[in-house]
Structure formats: structure tokens, C-alpha cells
Design a protein around this motif. Sequence first.
Motif, mmCIF file in Angstrom:
data_model
loop_
_atom_site.group_PDB
_atom_site.id
_atom_site.type_symbol
_atom_site.label_atom_id
_atom_site.label_comp_id
_atom_site.label_asym_id
_atom_site.label_seq_id
_atom_site.Cartn_x
_atom_site.Cartn_y
_atom_site.Cartn_z
ATOM 1 N N ASN A 40 31.259 -21.961 15.940
ATOM 2 C CA ASN A 40 31.527 -21.848 17.485
ATOM 3 C C ASN A 40 32.571 -21.033 17.708
ATOM 4 N N HIS A 198 22.867 -22.586 15.308
ATOM 5 C CA HIS A 198 23.529 -23.241 14.434
ATOM 6 C C HIS A 198 22.936 -23.565 13.171
ATOM 7 N N ASP B 89 28.999 -34.697 26.671
ATOM 8 C CA ASP B 89 29.637 -33.552 27.206
ATOM 9 C C ASP B 89 30.938 -33.939 27.481
ATOM 10 N N ASP B 91 33.305 -32.508 28.662
ATOM 11 C CA ASP B 91 33.753 -32.532 30.064
ATOM 12 C C ASP B 91 33.679 -33.536 31.210
ATOM 13 N N ASP B 92 32.733 -34.219 30.759
ATOM 14 C CA ASP B 92 32.487 -35.537 31.695
ATOM 15 C C ASP B 92 33.678 -36.481 31.152
ATOM 16 N N GLN B 93 34.387 -36.564 30.463
ATOM 17 C CA GLN B 93 35.400 -37.405 29.914
ATOM 18 C C GLN B 93 36.861 -37.014 29.808
ATOM 19 N N LEU B 94 36.898 -35.685 30.113
ATOM 20 C CA LEU B 94 38.298 -34.982 30.087
ATOM 21 C C LEU B 94 38.733 -34.744 31.354
ATOM 22 N N PHE B 95 39.524 -35.141 32.148
ATOM 23 C CA PHE B 95 40.060 -34.789 33.624
ATOM 24 C C PHE B 95 41.699 -34.298 33.571
ATOM 25 N N PHE B 143 34.682 -25.645 22.560
ATOM 26 C CA PHE B 143 33.690 -26.816 22.589
ATOM 27 C C PHE B 143 34.127 -27.843 21.577
ATOM 28 N N ARG B 146 37.491 -29.572 22.169
ATOM 29 C CA ARG B 146 37.182 -30.481 23.752
ATOM 30 C C ARG B 146 36.568 -31.822 22.943
ATOM 31 N N GLY B 170 25.781 -29.396 18.900
ATOM 32 C CA GLY B 170 26.484 -27.986 19.335
ATOM 33 C C GLY B 170 27.616 -27.533 18.611
ATOM 34 N N LEU B 171 27.913 -28.420 17.459
ATOM 35 C CA LEU B 171 28.934 -27.896 16.418
ATOM 36 C C LEU B 171 28.348 -27.043 15.475
ATOM 37 N N LEU C 147 43.145 -33.385 40.063
ATOM 38 C CA LEU C 147 41.552 -33.535 39.513
ATOM 39 C C LEU C 147 41.005 -32.212 39.961
ATOM 40 N N ARG C 150 41.456 -29.726 37.200
ATOM 41 C CA ARG C 150 40.628 -29.422 36.299
ATOM 42 C C ARG C 150 39.076 -29.175 36.482
ATOM 43 N N ARG C 196 29.180 -33.922 38.194
ATOM 44 C CA ARG C 196 30.259 -33.843 37.524
ATOM 45 C C ARG C 196 31.055 -35.070 37.727
ATOM 46 N N LEU C 200 32.234 -38.072 35.564
ATOM 47 C CA LEU C 200 33.480 -38.177 35.227
ATOM 48 C C LEU C 200 34.020 -39.293 35.458
ATOM 49 N N GLY C 203 32.990 -41.829 32.784
ATOM 50 C CA GLY C 203 33.586 -41.487 31.611
ATOM 51 C C GLY C 203 35.096 -42.095 31.500
ATOM 52 N N ARG C 207 37.829 -45.904 30.177
ATOM 53 C CA ARG C 207 39.137 -45.951 29.404
ATOM 54 C C ARG C 207 40.028 -46.633 30.782
#
Lengths: 290, 290, 248, 205
Positions: A40, A198, B89, B91-95, B143, B146, B170-171, C147, C150, C196, C200, C203, C207
Motif C-alpha cells: 500500500n 495484492h 470503508d 472514510d465512512d467512520q472517520l469524521f 488506506f 485509516r 485492500g491491505l 465536518l 473532513r 457519504r 458517516l 458510522g 459511537r
Amino acid sequence: MSHLSLEASQVVMSFAGRPVLDGVCLSVPGGSRTALLGANGSGKTTLLRVLSGALRPDAGEVLVDRAPLRHSRSGLTQHRQQVQLVVQDPDDQLFSADVRRDVAFGPLNLRLPEAEVIERVDESLELLGITDLAGRPTHELSFGQRKRVAIAGALAMRPCLLLLDEPTAGLDPEGVDEMLVALTRLEEQGATVLIATHDVDLALAWSTQVAVVTRGRVLQGEPAALLGDADLATRARLRRPWVLELGDRLGLADGDPALTGVRDLDSLAAVIDRERLSASGSRAAREEGR
Amino acid sequence: MSHLSLEASQVVMSFAGRPVLDGVCLSVPGGSRTALLGANGSGKTTLLRVLSGALRPDAGEVLVDRAPLRHSRSGLTQHRQQVQLVVQDPDDQLFSADVRRDVAFGPLNLRLPEAEVIERVDESLELLGITDLAGRPTHELSFGQRKRVAIAGALAMRPCLLLLDEPTAGLDPEGVDEMLVALTRLEEQGATVLIATHDVDLALAWSTQVAVVTRGRVLQGEPAALLGDADLATRARLRRPWVLELGDRLGLADGDPALTGVRDLDSLAAVIDRERLSASGSRAAREEGR
Amino acid sequence: MALDTAAWSSPWRHRSVADKAVLTLALLATTLLLPVWPTAALSAAAALIVLLGPARLAPTVLARSLRSPLLFIVLGAASVLVSVSWHDGPRVAITAQTSTQALTVLGRGVAGTLCVFVLAATTPMVDLLAGLRRARVPEACVEVASLVYRLLFVLLDTTRRIREAQAARLGLRDRRTTLRSAGTLSGTLLVRAWGRARRLEEGLAGRGYTGALPSLDPPGRVSIGFLGATVALVGVIVVVSLLGAGPR
Amino acid sequence: MHIAEGFLPPLHAAAWTVAAAPFVVHGARAVVRERRERPETTLLLAAAGAFTFVLSAIKLPSVTGSSSHPTGTGLGATLFRPPVMAFLSTVVLLFQALLLAHGGLTTLGANVFSMGVVGPWAGYAAWRLLCGRHRGLAIFTAFALADLATYCTTSVQLGLAFPDPVSGIAGGVVKFLGVFALTQVPLAVVEGLLGVLVLRLLADV
């Protein structure tokens, strides 16, 4: 389609001062099946983008059939009819409301007559075995279907060289097999195929040559030789394919890391069986000799 | 963290009239390692979302330690301190703009005192080996990084049960190994881990039990038995793990599809070696006997 | 986004936002309120020294970031420079008054832009938003803004990839196709942004998200030394400006 | 094109900030209220803001040779309504000022007034007036007008700040209209067409 070769010569590329490719040389002979491997962030995707003409390298050249790619408007237009890149996430490549319209996007931009556009669309869908999806809205398709529609869209440009970034990532095992069948078909139609992946096992089983990206450079060679190299695997954050690893562990290769001819389960099973036979054969011979 | 069990009982779930889960029963004993397998679109992700409380099933129940999950505000708040889902993904969890802020989000929502928030953040980052990323902007991470930050974010909630959707997708191969090391660490800390994956080899090597989603139902059982079942593999669009396939091909299992004890390269090599030894041993014995 | 990237790795990143904001705003105020010459030159020089000195901003980044505002400033100053009238036929002229005014906007524009760089190149947006939160800007507004920050990067990435895919299939070949591609790109982006946001939200719900986004903001410790230096620097500029402009 | 930092005299900068403030406060209030009533809108609003920012990075076909980008105010106004756009534009303009050095802090008020208030309201008004008669025409007019109104306002702001020594404020406005708004007419047409395409695509999906 005719077989064209693709070459990267001394390609240097950096982002925001950080060098990613540092003098990469890669040669993809026409009619070959190349697997591009690397960790990666090693620059695989960047290299594909350079090869497809999407990125202009800081230095070095991309050559199609020995002719250097010119990054002028006309140069790129020509290049894009020869080389097509299919990106990893199909959603980045599908932007029309339905499948037929999406696949027709490229041919329409080539300003082809409508009859030929339709012919190309039908042919591409057929080749990927998704003719039945033609009228479906893109957002209703499954992940595997979207992946194939994205390939069909690239294919409708009738490229001689097809570059695919992780074509099997995210697919279930059967989906992977179907993808490989589709790639084999493309190849039979005369396209030269390069995939970034990969999956070292898949690379060994499928490719005729392997290229490994590590530290901004590319090493290229015969699949079994390169993938069997334990040092290289460590350096490139890869692992050795399991057939080579197992063959090595069983001492089948007699010190040669790359067992000649072993590339998948079938060939490995055959080698082990042969060894067993010869063992029992020699035993039988010895027993008879007494 | 203490070991809690998680259970889905007769879960029915449909989207826009299309049934996805059709009476799913799944039991995840505390302290187990479960691999959830199934084709693209089979409903794996839907099941995970139901288990995590994100989706309320049309019928059926989710039970934690035999207590049914209530979809009230307080019920969900309690559930989320026990069960955490890490989606595919990141990005769906990191804000958040940076790593530390992102991981702190969960504990802050638990209204913990700041000192404890910081302690949990540090612990989570430590556990995943990404302490050095704490101050980095999220958008600059690779990736793989993340993915690990997303897991750290879930972990900071100190769940007893961790559900991960395709944690290794993806790793690169080394990244996969690192992810497995991290998961093993979590388990040692007392978390029960369930992963959804397409990688049957990984499922066999890693899990203590396997669950296969097919046609809206779940079949669950001992990894080697379930994954060695050729019929099931075909029905569920899977393939058999290569060690089982090869063992079968070599006739090592004497008709038993699941070779007892073989789950990875090491154990398979040991079995083949033992067979060889016994063959040459019996030969030697026979030779001596003469 | 070169300025933002520089801000994340700036040696001044961990200075309190208040310190940096006071310095920037004080420089800005002197630039705008005092006689343009020599103040603009002095504050521009001060900003340059701060940026290239202690804040260690790479000169190439500085030059690149200056390009687009310079275009506006030069274009605007040129418009101020030329006087037009149409009383007895259209007439174009450059007078002493217009040239003085053009020089004024040129000086203030460049100096002002450099002053803003002091804040922009040393303070990542998150820290700034945390500062706004402390300054009692409504929580909801700060959260939406953070937001946006990001999602911005996620969407910019998507935009780049879609555009490359369109270019590969000759979607940017001529005006007609480019317009069509821009249309599909905008529409696709909107749909992706929506999807998205929904994912999000789910997601975050896992939490414990209930609509508020509490944030772990590092305490901003105001440095007396830094503020002292700011006052001294601005003081020198003020005194020199007033003396220099005095005789006129 | 946003007015650069330091370009407006302090009094003008202050006046435009005061003029834009009620709209922004009204928008911010709407955001606060919205979040209290329906928490899930926070993320949708953020997506809308990010989308508005990214929209200005999309390349449009060049008309004059230089590359051009949509303002997005028309799209924002029709999708999110003008009050919300006033707030989102403020966020976007602040980001543009600090991340890209487009615009400035003291000129933020003036830029918000043109791009976040006048543009969206002009576009929205056109949309409401015409949408009953012809959808396509309504979208086209809304987008093109929002774009043009934004640049005309910028020109007026600059003309007021720098009146022509001979022909006065009118002369100044005409000058800046010539430089910033006249060149924008073909681009406004393009943005209008873009709007038609986008909404047609969205209707398909």
C-alpha cells in the motif's frame, strides 16, 4: 486490436515534494499478462495513472510501441484510444444513470456514428457477459456487476492495452474466478492486460511476467523467480505465494526457490504426486531387485 | 472487558421489499473468533449492521448475553458500549480532521472525564500500534492507516464484542499480517471478535468458528468442516481453502473432506512430512524385516 | 491546499490560536488603518520575515499560494489605474490620482494577503474552529464547518478520480463533451456526497452520535512572550509609519 | 473571483460585513434550530458545504481561453434554499480564504454578501418565478442569474470603493463590470447549461 507494447522509461513522479516514483522502468510486451505488485502506498496506482496518461511524470517517458506519449491534447486523445485504465472503485468510473449509456460514453466522445456506438456497446457487454444488464440503472447493480460495467466502459474504447487497478479486490471467490475468465477473453481478443494486485497467489497463477514496485523503483521478471525471492518479498511488504512456500518447505525444489513449472494448486499437486510415485516406484524397483 | 456472547435469533430484514436476511440465526460465543463468509450481496454487511444495532430488523432479535437488544435510545446506548462495528470503508467512520480527535469521539459521547478519555485514546492507539499517528491529519493517512484509526475509534468504546467488515480488504500481505496481530491482541484483552471476509484461507487459519451466509440464511460450524464442504462452497459462491483442497487432492484425509487439524501452511506441511516419514519408515521397517 | 498542508507541519502549529490570531489581526489592522506607505511595505516585510523565519514556510509554497490572489489584485489595481468617462465621447485616462489609488490597493492587497498567510500557514483549520468554539460561536455551526473540512478532502479525491476517468474516455475532448462531463461530475458528486453523509452518520451513531460532535481540543495556552513580541513588532511598525508619513 | 484581502477600504469592509451579518446570523440560527429538531441534518449540511466548495474546483469548458469554474450559488440556492446558503457560503468562503488564499478575512463580509446573499436570492427568485412554467428554463435562468448577480455585486462593491475620478461611482462600477462581470456572461450561460444537465441527471437517479 493488435498487440502493442507499453513502456515506462525512467519515470520520476513526486507529490508535494515527496518522491513516489524514482526512475521507474517497466516494459509490458504486447500480448503479455503482467501483474504489478507492491505495498500500500508504494506507487502502484501512481504508475498506472502515469501509464494511462492521466498524470504527466516530472521526468521520463511513457512509450507505446516505442513512440513516446505526448501530453498534448491530440497526443492524449490518441493515447487514450490505445491505453485504458480501469480504476479500483467502479463508482469513480460509472457516472451515467444506466449501463448502456455509461458504456456508450467513450464511443460517443470518439464521435463515431450511432450504429458503431451501439455495436461497440453490445460487443463490450457481451465480452464481459453482462448483456442482460444493459438497461439497468447503475446504482442498482451489485459491486461485482459495477466492476464489470466499468471494464466494459473502458473496453468500448477498443484499447490495445488494458490496465486494471485491483480488478479482483472486494469480489467473492466466485467473482474473482469470473473476473479472470473475462480477462482471459479480453486477452484472446488481442488486448494486452496489466493488473495491479495484492494477491501474490493470483499473480503467480495468472501472469506471464511480474513487476514489483518497491522504494520508488520497479523490479520485473519471471513470476516464479521474482515471487519466490524471500528477500524481495520482505522488502516489498509482500509474502511468497503459498505454492512456492509449501514447495520450498517440502524441499521439492532442491534449493531452487522457484520450483520450475509450479504456479497453482494443480501443478503443485502433480509435482507432489510425481515425487510420491517415484518414491514408491524406486521402492518397488528396489523390492523387486531383492 | 469480559466475555459476552452475541446472538441473532430469527432475524428477518428486507430492503425495498427485497428480502435480504430471511430468518437468520447466528450465535457468537464469548471469547470465540468467528469468520462470517458469503458472496457479494449475500447480506453479510446487513447482518453486521443488525448485530451492531444500526439497523432494526423487521422481525427477530439480537441478544447480548441472552438479553434482547432494545432499539430505544437507552437500549442502543447500552448496546453500543458492548458491541462495536468497524465498517469496510474507513472514510465512512472517520469524521475528524485529526486522529486523536477522532478516536476521542466515542469516549466523549460516554461523557467520561477528560483524563479517562485521554487514557482510552492512548490505549487504543497503542493497541493498534499507531501511537505515532496521534497528531496527524486524517486526510493525509494511507488506506491501511485509516483502517487502523477506524478500529481504534471503535475500540475506545471498550466493547466486549468487535465486529469488523472486511478488515483485511485492500491491505497488502504485510498489512494483513499486522491486522491479524492487532486482532489477536484485542482478543487477548478479552474482546470477542467477528470478522466478515471473502478470504476463505484466512477464515480457516484464523477463526474458531465459521458462519456462511447463503440465500438469506446462515450456516454455522467448525471451520474445517464447513469450509471443506464442496457443495456448500458452490452454493455460497465460495471456494474451498487451498490447504483443504490440496490435502483432498493428495488423498491425505482418506475421504474426510476436513483434514483434522490442518488449517494453514505449517500444519499441512507437517502432515505431508509425517506421511512421507511414515512411508519411508514403513519402507525401512519392511526392509529391515526382510 | 498547500497552505493547509504547511499548517499541519508548521513549527508554530502548537502555539495557541489566540496568539497567532492576535498577530495576524494586529498586522492587518495596521495595514488597513495607517497611511499606506510605508505601512504596507513594513507589514508585508514583517509578515514575510515571520513566515519564512520562525514559521519556516517553504518559499515555493509561499510563491505558489500568492499567485491567484495576485491575479485579482493586479487586475483590480489596473482597473483603478485607468479612468473612464463618456461625457463627450468615451475617454480613457491615467491621472496622478488614479495612479496613487492603484498603488494603494496594490500595496494593501499584497500586504493584507501576506498577513492572512501568517495565520493560514501556521494554523490548521481544526485548531481555528476549536478557537471559534471557545469564542462562543454556536456549537452547531462549528460542527458543520469541521465536518465540511473532513468531507472536503474525501470529495476532492473523488472529484479527481472521476475527472480522470472521464478524461480517459475522452470526456474532456471539446467544449460540448467537457460541459456534459462537468454536468455528470457535479451530479455524481452530489449523489456521492449524500451517500457519504448518510453512511458517516451511521458510522458515528455506532459511537454514540446523537447530533452533537464533542471534540477533544487541546488547551490553548496564551504565551505572554509571544504577545509581547507581537506588541513590540506592531508598535515599531506603527511608530515608523507615523514618523515616515508625518512630513507629508 | 473573490475580493482579495486588504483590497477594500476599512469602512467599506466594515459596512459590507454589517450588511451580510443579518443574513448569516439568520442562516446560522436556521442551522442551530435544524440540528435541535433533526440531528441527522448536521451531516447533510456538511455534505452540502463540502459539495459547494468542491463545485468551485470543477473545470468548465473554457470560453475565453482561461479555465473557469462554476460559482455553485445557483445550485446551492435551488437545493438548499438561500438562508442556508448564506451560512454555508460563509463557511466555504472562510475555507477558501484560509486554505486557498481566495478572498480574505476583512473582505469576507463583502464576498459573503455577493456570493452568499445576492447570488442565491437572485437565483432562487428566478427559479420560483419560472418553475411553474418551464422547468428547464427555470433552472437555466436560476443558475445563470445567480452567477451573474454574484459578479455584478462584486463590481458594484468595487465601484463604490473606488469611484472613477471623472465619472464617479457610475464610472467605477462600469469599469469593474467590464473587467469582472462582462467576461462572466458566457460563463454564466455555461453554468446555466450545467445546471440543466445536473438536475436532469439527478432526476434520472
